[in-house]
Write a protein that holds these residues in place. Structure first.
Motif, mmCIF file in Angstrom:
data_model
loop_
_atom_site.group_PDB
_atom_site.id
_atom_site.type_symbol
_atom_site.label_atom_id
_atom_site.label_comp_id
_atom_site.label_asym_id
_atom_site.label_seq_id
_atom_site.Cartn_x
_atom_site.Cartn_y
_atom_site.Cartn_z
ATOM 1 N N THR A 1 0.830 -1.201 0.000
ATOM 2 C CA THR A 1 0.000 0.000 0.000
ATOM 3 C C THR A 1 0.865 1.252 0.000
ATOM 4 N N SER A 2 0.292 2.320 -0.514
ATOM 5 C CA SER A 2 0.873 3.651 -0.383
ATOM 6 C C SER A 2 -0.005 4.386 0.611
ATOM 7 N N ILE A 3 0.487 4.553 1.831
ATOM 8 C CA ILE A 3 -0.344 5.158 2.867
ATOM 9 C C ILE A 3 -0.511 6.643 2.590
ATOM 10 N N GLY B 1 16.581 16.541 -3.972
ATOM 11 C CA GLY B 1 15.346 15.861 -4.295
ATOM 12 C C GLY B 1 15.084 14.726 -3.318
ATOM 13 N N LEU B 2 13.818 14.521 -2.990
ATOM 14 C CA LEU B 2 13.461 13.491 -2.025
ATOM 15 C C LEU B 2 13.031 12.219 -2.750
ATOM 16 N N PRO B 3 13.692 11.100 -2.495
ATOM 17 C CA PRO B 3 13.259 9.852 -3.105
ATOM 18 C C PRO B 3 12.020 9.322 -2.393
ATOM 19 N N GLU B 4 11.378 8.366 -3.031
ATOM 20 C CA GLU B 4 10.334 7.594 -2.362
ATOM 21 C C GLU B 4 10.987 6.341 -1.781
ATOM 22 N N TYR B 5 10.285 5.721 -0.844
ATOM 23 C CA TYR B 5 10.799 4.500 -0.230
ATOM 24 C C TYR B 5 9.712 3.431 -0.224
ATOM 25 N N LEU B 6 10.146 2.194 -0.356
ATOM 26 C CA LEU B 6 9.278 1.063 -0.080
ATOM 27 C C LEU B 6 9.828 0.414 1.179
ATOM 28 N N LEU B 7 9.129 0.635 2.297
ATOM 29 C CA LEU B 7 9.565 0.101 3.592
ATOM 30 C C LEU B 7 9.059 -1.329 3.736
ATOM 31 N N GLN C 1 12.885 26.027 3.720
ATOM 32 C CA GLN C 1 12.190 24.748 3.779
ATOM 33 C C GLN C 1 13.069 23.662 4.388
ATOM 34 N N THR C 2 12.450 22.807 5.164
ATOM 35 C CA THR C 2 13.136 21.669 5.768
ATOM 36 C C THR C 2 12.371 20.402 5.421
ATOM 37 N N VAL C 3 12.845 19.274 5.939
ATOM 38 C CA VAL C 3 12.251 17.983 5.601
ATOM 39 C C VAL C 3 11.689 17.321 6.859
ATOM 40 N N TYR C 4 10.437 16.868 6.766
ATOM 41 C CA TYR C 4 9.852 16.058 7.827
ATOM 42 C C TYR C 4 10.093 14.596 7.467
ATOM 43 N N PRO C 5 10.835 13.838 8.308
ATOM 44 C CA PRO C 5 11.167 12.443 7.981
ATOM 45 C C PRO C 5 9.968 11.522 8.185
ATOM 46 N N PHE C 6 9.025 11.645 7.275
ATOM 47 C CA PHE C 6 7.786 10.870 7.352
ATOM 48 C C PHE C 6 8.065 9.371 7.360
ATOM 49 N N ALA C 7 9.054 8.947 6.567
ATOM 50 C CA ALA C 7 9.387 7.522 6.492
ATOM 51 C C ALA C 7 9.865 6.995 7.839
ATOM 52 N N ASP C 8 10.608 7.804 8.578
ATOM 53 C CA ASP C 8 11.091 7.373 9.893
ATOM 54 C C ASP C 8 9.934 7.187 10.865
ATOM 55 N N ASP C 9 8.979 8.120 10.839
ATOM 56 C CA ASP C 9 7.825 7.980 11.728
ATOM 57 C C ASP C 9 6.974 6.782 11.344
ATOM 58 N N CYS C 10 6.930 6.493 10.043
ATOM 59 C CA CYS C 10 6.208 5.301 9.594
ATOM 60 C C CYS C 10 6.863 4.041 10.152
ATOM 61 N N THR C 11 8.175 3.993 10.088
ATOM 62 C CA THR C 11 8.903 2.844 10.633
ATOM 63 C C THR C 11 8.624 2.686 12.128
ATOM 64 N N THR C 12 8.630 3.785 12.850
ATOM 65 C CA THR C 12 8.357 3.734 14.289
ATOM 66 C C THR C 12 6.951 3.215 14.563
ATOM 67 N N ALA C 13 5.962 3.690 13.793
ATOM 68 C CA ALA C 13 4.578 3.292 14.011
ATOM 69 C C ALA C 13 4.364 1.807 13.746
ATOM 70 N N PHE C 14 4.957 1.266 12.670
ATOM 71 C CA PHE C 14 4.782 -0.148 12.358
ATOM 72 C C PHE C 14 5.522 -1.032 13.363
ATOM 73 N N VAL D 1 6.161 5.149 0.876
ATOM 74 C CA VAL D 1 6.123 6.445 1.568
ATOM 75 C C VAL D 1 7.102 7.411 0.905
ATOM 76 N N LYS D 2 7.001 8.660 1.328
ATOM 77 C CA LYS D 2 7.951 9.684 0.909
ATOM 78 C C LYS D 2 8.026 10.736 2.004
ATOM 79 N N ASP D 3 9.231 11.218 2.282
ATOM 80 C CA ASP D 3 9.376 12.296 3.247
ATOM 81 C C ASP D 3 8.717 13.564 2.703
#
Length: 873
Positions: free
Chosen positions: A520-522, A641-647, A586-599, A571-573
């Motif tokens: 899934t792409s959340i 540039g921000l890559p996408e990730y498949l966690l 502009q800064t970056v919110y590490p969305f992928a890291d929070d996703c890892t923590t949640a799972f 996911v993507k940051d």
């Protein structure tokens, strides 16, 4: 809190921070509609009053602040434009003595009784430019410039109101809004008042909401508007969110066009008729100029840029002055206001009409204000001014009912404000407008007329809401509650099951240990909303709120996944604007890291992170974060540039002794066996060592081919260049400077696109996926069908690789955020079964069509199959 309670808590009306007011506390001279507005404002504590011209919003502001200071002590501050203070003084005098042609003897008698023995009921007001000029109590006025320049601290006052708040944009737009938000932070009671909040400019309403501490601008953008995937900061309201948006605005902003909007008589509140005369002058197209590519224009284009529009105004100034003088000849002694935009126009007017009085930007503030007051009082006949200077708050209707626009522009708010300096309630004469423009400015006229039309339409929406619900926020919230949840629909067929429902509720009803793979792409936190439903995960206040809702879903995903199997999460940051952090960049919110923590918190084991590169040119068009110009100004300010990730997460198997899944995903090895003429592959459909190397850590060495010369690329079209570049990039030793030279050679020939990256760096490492086809997604099918595009599509390549690596034939692949049903679609295509849940009915129905079509394709016998059956018979 259970899940249903969590969703109900999402319904947001404006917070209530005020108090109830009795009828006896309100000055009896106020009209019934004004009394109701005072009660509504005091009850909310932080509210916007959008009352039409002449309905008495200045009286309402005075009375609200007087009541607050009497009840709670302290001082009240009204911030207003220059030239408006005399209007407030007149209104205070009126509230104290009742001297007005419309006030009856009975009302004056009631006023005397109401005032008797209560000196605090007599309002007083003074203009100040420093807090040292103010006493310990009472009401005070100051102008916007004084607050902006830091001469008065609003925190020294118990209550404050911004009169004609829309003029804040004249001081620098959103930057000044943020400054005023900072300055007024901590003021307990605060209000904004303006007659024309422009529904054409949603950002203005969002700024008022932020100032009043109703909702942050970024949060409101996410909640109600869709982002332009190609351009940043382009807001379009979601069609399905429009009613919710206006209900929300109505909970903190009171739109009143006439007293009947609040249930009272309109007697005495009829706007005078208005005659609009458009005067078109011929344009000189010989000076049409050149476009950005240096090509000569056939016709002038005033919409090409602001400089083109200004140039047309300057070029046509003599002809416009000539037309103005002809218009004036119809009645030389009439009182008129002449609106203009450029300093060159002001100087030409002063030369052509020496008796006219001008007000302008660098004029002494007291002299400017006195000129406005004198014109308002009828002491001279003609005033020349810019709408940005005298177009807000000033009341000219007592002696003037004729306005001439020497030119027209794109700023609708300035335009409509300028008109209503004379067309307003209590104006007893028909109003005349004359607007002068050139043939080349026809698009400007069309733009103004279109905005005027939309302004009237959307004002009608707001007054309709007030008439339907009254001033009850509870009634509005009850309506919004109806958008909670959906009626469950299930569509199933051979190899698939698709459900239109809230994924949390649906997953909770699914059998445990029943899913072989989750792909899934959340939702990307608050970045997008995909449906008008409060169950939508994008319909959250902030990142923390989003992950709170995910905490209801992720444990269910863990429960339904078979032990030892994989959840692959796309996911993507995210980019965080500098205005939200206060850093200015502009800064970056590490969305992928929070996703890892949640799972991991839900019990999943984290296995790996696959990287998928993205197109930085497209990304810059979406965020303005990676701009070429900004890099040239300061390379330290720009990120990458921000890559996408498949966690890749795994549910631990039941037996932890060997770590194998309860139902392992087995593969038969494909091996090269034998030697000589007898050599060959075993298990031709099996899993080869080469594929394993690519799945685990693929690397392809150079073939020794030479570098490409720029001349070999210039004769090709973009698609051929992209394919050839990819092949070259992967087969040779990478040379960054050579890469730059090739790109520069294409740019020199005008062949380097600005909308996508033609020559991206390609990776030889299989953990970094640079070959994901951006255009190959369900959106391709949607676009072909003319349907709405999904906001953040999941590419086929990503899904295909996960399915092939982590499942066996006939396994069940599940997506809790089905969208256009990419996952079940690809699962069926690769011989697996598919299941998905989607909340948005439109996406669900479109996705069902695609899945049904691929299922028929898989089961449809071929011609040879039919021939084989006939032969068997």
């Amino acid at each position: 809190m259970d899940y249903v309670s969590f969703l109900n808590a999402k319904i947001q009306m404006a917070p209530v921070a005020g108090f109830d007011v009795s009828d006896d506390e309100i000055n009896p001279l106020l009209q019934p509609h004004q009394r109701l507005m005072v009660k509504w404002g005091c009850a909310g504590g932080r509210r916007a009053i959008f009352a039409s011209f002449g309905l008495g919003k200045s009286v309402v502001q005075i009375e609200i602040l007087r009541i607050i200071t009497v009840r709670f002590g302290g001082r009240g501050l009204i911030v207003l434009p220059l030239g408006v203070r005399q209007e407030f003084k007149r209104d205070v005098d009126f509230l104290c003595d009742g001297i007005h042609p419309r006030v009856t003897d009975a009302q004056r008698a009631a006023l005397a009784i109401w005032q008797d023995g209560h000196p605090e009921r007599l309002p007083s007001i003074r203009f100040i430019r420093s807090v040292t000029e103010a006493g310990e109590a009472g009401l005070y006025m100051t102008n916007y410039e004084t607050v902006r320049d830091g001469k008065i601290d609003p925190k020294d006052f118990a209550a404050a109101s911004l009169d004609e708040a829309s003029c804040l944009r004249g001081f620098g737009g959103s930057k000044t809004f943020r400054e005023f938000m900072r300055l007024f932070d901590g003021v307990r009671f605060k209000f904004v008042a303006t007659a024309t909040p422009s529904p054409n400019q949603f950002i203005e309403l969002l700024a008022y909401s932020a100032f009043l501490e109703v909702m942050d601008i970024g949060q409101a953008k996410t909640r109600f508007f869709k982002r332009n995937s190609e351009k940043a900061d382009t807001l379009t309201i979601h069609p399905h969110k429009e009613r919710e948006f206006w209900l929300w605005v109505a909970s903190w902003g009171l739109f009143v066009q006439r007293p009947s909007d609040l249930g009272f008589s309109d007697e005495g509140y009829d706007l005078p008729p208005i005659t609009v005369n458009w005067h078109e002058l011929p344009a000189d197209h010989k000076e049409a100029g050149y476009d950005k590519r240096g090509q000569g224009r056939l016709l002038k284009d005033t919409t090409a840029s602001l400089s083109d529009a200004a140039r047309e105004k300057r070029d046509s100034l003599p002809a416009r002055i000539e037309r103005l003088m002809a218009i004036r000849e119809e009645d030389p002694s009439a009182h008129r206001i002449i609106w203009h935009d450029l300093e060159a126009e002001r100087m030409a007017l002063e030369k052509a009409i020496p008796a006219a009085v001008s007000v302008y930007g660098n004029q002494d503030l007291d002299a400017r204000e006195q000129a406005i007051i004198d014109f308002s009082n009828g002491l001279f006949a003609e005033l020349s001014a810019k709408p940005s200077i005298a177009g807000s708050g000033c009341n000219f209707q007592r002696h003037c009912w004729w306005a001439v626009f020497l030119g027209i522009g794109f700023k609708f708010n300035d335009f409509i404000q300028a008109i209503h300096r004379i067309q307003r309630f209590l104006q007893v004469h028909p109003v005349r407008l004359d607007l002068i423009y050139t043939e080349a400015e026809r698009p400007v006229r069309a733009n103004l007329e279109g905005k005027w039309r939309r302004h009237e339409e959307q004002m009608a929406i707001m007054t309709g809401i007030i008439k339907e619900y009254g001033l009850s926020a509870a009634a509005m919230a009850h309506t919004l509650q109806r958008a909670m949840g959906v009626e469950r629909i299930e569509v199933s067929g051979e190899g698939y099951r698709l459900v239109n429902n809230d994924c949390v509720i649906e997953c909770a009803a699914m059998e445990p240990d029943s899913i072989d793979l989750i792909v899934t792409s959340i939702p990307f936190s608050t970045q997008y909303e995909y449906s008008p439903n409060y169950a939508d995960f994008g319909h959250t206040d902030d990142n923390q709120h989003f992950w709170q809702q995910m905490d209801y879903l992720i444990p269910q995903l863990f429960r339904i996944l078979k032990p030892g199997r994989i959840a692959a999460i796309h996911v993507k940051d995210r980019i965080v604007p500098g205005g939200m952090t206060g850093l200015g960049f502009q800064t970056v919110y590490p969305f992928a890291d929070d996703c890892t923590t949640a799972f991991r918190k839900a019990g999943f084991a984290f296995l790996s992170r696959k990287t998928i590169t993205t197109d930085v040119v497209r990304e810059n068009n979406q965020t303005y974060r990676l701009g070429w110009s900004e890099q040239c100004k300061d390379g330290t300010r720009m990120g990458n540039g921000l890559p996408e990730y498949l966690l890749i997460f795994r549910k631990p198997p039941s037996d932890s002794s060997n770590g194998y899944a309860d139902h392992p995903v087995g593969k038969k090895k494909r091996m090269w066996e034998g030697s000589g003429p007898n050599a060959g592959w075993s298990n031709t459909d099996g899993y080869s060592r080469a594929r394993w190397q690519l799945d685990a850590h693929g690397y392809e060495p150079s073939s020794g081919d030479r570098q490409l010369a720029p001349s070999e690329l210039q004769a090709l079209d973009a698609s051929q260049i992209y394919k050839l570049w990819k092949k070259h990039s992967l087969e040779t030793i990478y040379d960054f400077e050579h890469h730059v030279r090739i790109a520069e050679a294409l740019e020199e020939k005008g062949m380097l696109p600005s909308t996508f990256m033609l020559l991206p760096p390609h990776s030889k490492n299989d953990d970094v996926w640079t070959d994901v086809t951006r255009m190959l997604s369900m959106n391709t099918l949607q676009a072909q069908a003319g349907r709405e595009l999904h906001l953040c599509p999941l590419q086929f390549d990503i899904v295909d690789r996960a399915i092939q690596q982590y499942t066996e034939p006939n396994d069940l692949v599940f997506d809790p955020f089905g969208g256009l049903m990419t996952v079940p679609y690809r699962a069926i295509k690769h011989g697996r079964r598919g299941a998905a849940v989607e909340l948005n009915p439109g996406y669900f129905l479109d996705g069902c069509k695609y899945v049904e079509a691929i299922a028929r394709e898989k089961s449809m016998p071929s011609l040879f199959d039919l021939l084989g059956l006939e032969a068997a018979e």
